[in-house]
Scaffold this active site. Structure first.
Site, short mmCIF file in Angstrom:
data_model
loop_
_atom_site.label_atom_id
_atom_site.label_comp_id
_atom_site.label_asym_id
_atom_site.label_seq_id
_atom_site.Cartn_x
_atom_site.Cartn_y
_atom_site.Cartn_z
N TYR A 63 0.87 -1.35 0.10
CA TYR A 63 0.15 -0.07 0.13
C TYR A 63 0.95 1.28 0.06
O TYR A 63 1.99 1.43 0.53
CB TYR A 63 -0.72 0.11 1.40
N VAL A 164 -19.02 -1.18 1.03
CA VAL A 164 -19.32 0.24 0.15
C VAL A 164 -20.70 -0.30 -0.65
O VAL A 164 -21.54 0.98 -0.69
CB VAL A 164 -18.20 0.68 -0.74
N ARG A 184 -21.43 -11.57 -7.80
CA ARG A 184 -21.16 -12.69 -7.95
C ARG A 184 -21.81 -13.76 -7.70
O ARG A 184 -22.27 -13.73 -6.71
CB ARG A 184 -19.60 -12.76 -7.78
N MET A 253 -11.22 -5.87 -7.07
CA MET A 253 -11.23 -7.00 -6.32
C MET A 253 -10.79 -8.35 -7.62
O MET A 253 -10.43 -9.28 -6.83
CB MET A 253 -12.46 -7.41 -5.86
N TRP A 276 -10.35 7.55 -3.85
CA TRP A 276 -9.68 7.20 -2.94
C TRP A 276 -9.83 7.86 -1.58
O TRP A 276 -9.69 9.11 -1.43
CB TRP A 276 -8.03 7.36 -3.21
#
Lengths: 344, 344
Positions: A63, A164, A184, A253, A276
């Site tokens: 990160y 989120v 999914r 993801m 962000w």
């Protein structure tokens, strides 16, 4: 002062790491001495602290925000002010606060810190406060700052069952904005029903391309798409969008680059943004915009319009399991010595 | 009126198509009767008309603007007003004009049209006028409308040897903006020298990743990237860009979707735009913005700061070769009965 209070005041338990690597390996529970308060310091008791995917990446070292090591893990959480220095003007004992900076290190029982490093939040439940800074604020800002949908309008998102995504569904519902949600498909899940119950207008599995495309012909085209999956999952969002619209990406993801066919963006004039939360907070922390956002979210939490995503409460000692399950379900460290595993 | 003038006035030669398919197969040279002028009509003689990739796609039927068939090919070109109706107020005989609308059909010798369908352009050479509307205007607008580079700043682009790419180099040069240019390496080409001579500051082959990356460390990071290749060629542009910057895509010569890694855009806050000249002109045609742009470009053409890209002049009869070579080098139909192949 009793001996036990003295000991509590002098040491904090903290999930610390001294090197980067697999989070469940590099973390260890340490006992950190608490310094005396300077005149502008406050002592806070962390009540609850979350594990976000970015915390995980921070421990791995992948990160962009890298605290000096050794460091305490965790960026998000809610605390109570339990002691204040004599020159502290902005906070009082009993105030609920959250970190005002990235990399605070929230996975600990207590901290002594300058009052500027934390900020007060409105009244809301401990769990809502612990989860305030990242997910609901990300959802709120994306719905506010990019081609803001009007009442009755449509928004489309993938990864709709994420923290989120669930906040997006509920904020839209509260505002009369309608949502198309892509998830999914897993065996025998009842996620569609769960999201519809949260307030989703439509939910499609990612394999239901044709159903999605047929449905889109029956509604005014969405002007905003929210993308947390990336890879080829970006394409159905681009197809669904109308002219002069915005696609906002806040995650990947799928771990794949977004695939953006030129024809899909150029003729409809779709602009692609990234979002962000850390950058927004760095630029707008403590602003009137943030104040309004916190109050709006607190109101929705307190009225029951915005409920936390599914989560597991853990004690700090249970960090290995917390790390191992971090991408499966939200993990929250609860500061309670008698804490045992509790699933919500 | 002499018989020859009468014949010239009554018929136009035109490259026409009645169905979609391979351009060199579906085009045919037709003789179209010229109607009498209504009071608001003008008769124009097309002096020169270009072949753009989008014209090619239009003939194939793969472009979103689809004229009713049969149609005359071509969207760009310069004409001279040779006759005006009695109520025409905005134009005079002798004016140089270009189409004011998409799908005009410029591959013909003459046309009778309402005065609203064409617009006057400033004085410049026939070839510069013929090539004005698409490529230099695309370059100009992308440099004007997205994170406009300041004097001394840097812009990075791929496909730098394209007609737009060459205009970008020259417009930047004239404004004191510096350019990093990426091109594909072919055997024994001297394209690097050619672009440096046009005013490019740096030229890299697309294989020279490391050299590009080393060079970028020595300059203030570009705030604007122009992308006409797409596919994986988008990535070096994203890597070179600085914080809060813009990538503008105006083509996909690789015929591949852009590949956009999340980490490259989110932490630097790069916004991805698409640019389509046709949409801009539809929205801003005849505006003060367009007027200023045409004058600025005419000034640069007339001073020699902006020269046309390499091109081949052809007669209308030579359309098969023009179509077959359309993606290799710019093809321009010149309205001259004695016209034979001429390479510039």
């Amino acid at each position: 002062m009793k001996l036990t209070s003295l000991l509590l005041a002098r040491f904090a338990q903290a999930l610390t790491y001294s090197s980067h690597g697999p989070p469940s390996s590099v973390l260890y529970l340490d006992s950190l001495p608490l310094p005396d308060l300077t005149p502008t310091d406050v002592r806070i008791k962390i009540l609850a602290a979350t594990v976000n995917p970015s915390d995980y990446n921070q421990l791995e070292g992948t990160y962009p925000i890298k605290p000096t090591l050794p460091a305490v893990g965790g960026n998000e959480g809610v605390a109570e002010v339990v002691e204040i220095g004599e020159e502290v003007r902005g906070l009082n004992v009993g105030d609920r606060v959250i970190p005002a900076v990235a990399g605070f290190g929230t996975w600990r029982t207590q901290a002594v810190t300058d009052e500027s490093m934390v900020k007060r939040i409105p009244e809301m439940s401990t769990i809502s406060g612990a989860m305030l800074a990242v997910n609901p604020c990300t959802a709120y800002r994306m719905l506010e700052d990019f081609n803001k949908p009007e009442q009755g309008g449509w928004v489309i998102q993938n990864g709709a069952n994420s923290a989120v995504g669930r906040a997006v569904i509920q904020i839209c519902k509260a505002r009369g904005v309608r949502t198309i949600n892509i998830i999914r498909q897993k065996d025998n899940d009842d996620l569609k029903q769960e999201l519809l119950a949260l307030g989703a207008d439509k939910v499609f599995y990612d394999k239901e391309d044709k159903e999605l495309s047929s449905f889109c012909k029956t509604i005014p085209a969405p002007g905003l798409a929210l993308n947390m999956v990336s890879g080829r999952s970006t394409i159905p969002l681009l197809k669904a969008l109308g002219p002069d619209s915005a696609l906002v990406t806040y995650g990947a993801m799928s771990k794949l680059p977004m695939s953006i066919p030129f024809g899909l963006t150029v003729f409809k004039n779709i602009t692609l943004h990234s979002y962000w939360m850390t950058r927004w907070t760095k630029q707008h922390g403590r602003s009137e915009l943030e104040h309004t956002m916190f109050n709006d979210i607190a109101d929705m939490c307190n009225s029951g319009e915005l409920v936390p995503p599914p989560y597991v409460e853990r004690g700090l000692r249970d960090y290995s399991s917390a790390m191992e399950n971090a991408f499966r379900v939200k993990q929250v460290f609860i500061n309670d010595p008698k804490k045992f595993l509790k699933v919500h």
